[in-house]
Design an enzyme around this catalytic site. Structure first.
Site, mmCIF file in Angstrom:
data_model
loop_
_atom_site.group_PDB
_atom_site.id
_atom_site.type_symbol
_atom_site.label_atom_id
_atom_site.label_comp_id
_atom_site.label_asym_id
_atom_site.label_seq_id
_atom_site.Cartn_x
_atom_site.Cartn_y
_atom_site.Cartn_z
ATOM 1 N N CYS A 48 0.830 -1.214 0.000
ATOM 2 C CA CYS A 48 0.000 0.000 0.000
ATOM 3 C C CYS A 48 0.863 1.263 0.000
ATOM 4 O O CYS A 48 1.568 1.539 0.975
ATOM 5 C CB CYS A 48 -0.915 -0.052 1.226
ATOM 6 S SG CYS A 48 -1.765 1.478 1.617
ATOM 7 N N CYS A 51 0.103 3.741 2.773
ATOM 8 C CA CYS A 51 0.574 3.169 4.042
ATOM 9 C C CYS A 51 2.063 3.455 4.231
ATOM 10 O O CYS A 51 2.512 3.801 5.322
ATOM 11 C CB CYS A 51 0.346 1.658 4.081
ATOM 12 S SG CYS A 51 -1.377 1.148 3.987
#
Length: 139
Positions: A48, A51
């Site tokens: 991600c 993230c």
């Protein structure tokens, strides 16, 4: 408050103390980690991009707040835990205070917004929060 670079927060986990800046949160240690005090939980995954952008903000904040437990849930490795909290988008940041989830929102927060959130979570009157929860459950 400034801290020595080598200073690490100690998190109690089942009668054993482990020194670390963030805790890897799993189904096995969840209740022990989030039961007391303020805990910020970052639901994330390696693949991600947002993230990975939020990770350094989260880590820096953990270095600045030794009174808060910072925990990370790898949603790929802990799919049941992510499902239990209905995590549908990552990163998702969750704040838990005295065992009560008081905030949960997807998206990477900038450092200023994270600091504001921390102030709001720490300022909560948890007796009032528990009263509101009890009242809502009776309806």
């Amino acid at each position: 408050m400034p801290r020595n670079e080598n200073h690490r927060r100690t998190v109690e986990r089942t009668a054993k103390e482990v020194a670390m800046a963030t805790v890897e949160l799993t189904s096995e240690n969840f209740d022990d980690v989030v039961g007391k005090g303020t805990v910020l939980v970052d639901f994330w995954a390696e693949w991600c991009g947002p993230c990975r952008q939020f990770g350094p903000v989260f880590e820096k904040s953990s270095d600045e707040h030794d009174d808060i437990v910072y925990a990370k849930v790898d949603t790929e490795a802990q799919q049941q835990l992510a499902a239990a909290f209905d995590i549908r988008s990552i990163p998702t940041l969750m704040a838990v205070r005295d065992g009560v989830v008081v905030f949960s929102q997807p998206g990477a927060l900038p450092a200023v917004a994270l600091e504001d959130l921390i102030g709001q979570v720490q300022a909560l009157d948890m007796d009032k929060v528990r009263e509101q929860i009890a009242a809502a459950q009776q309806q």
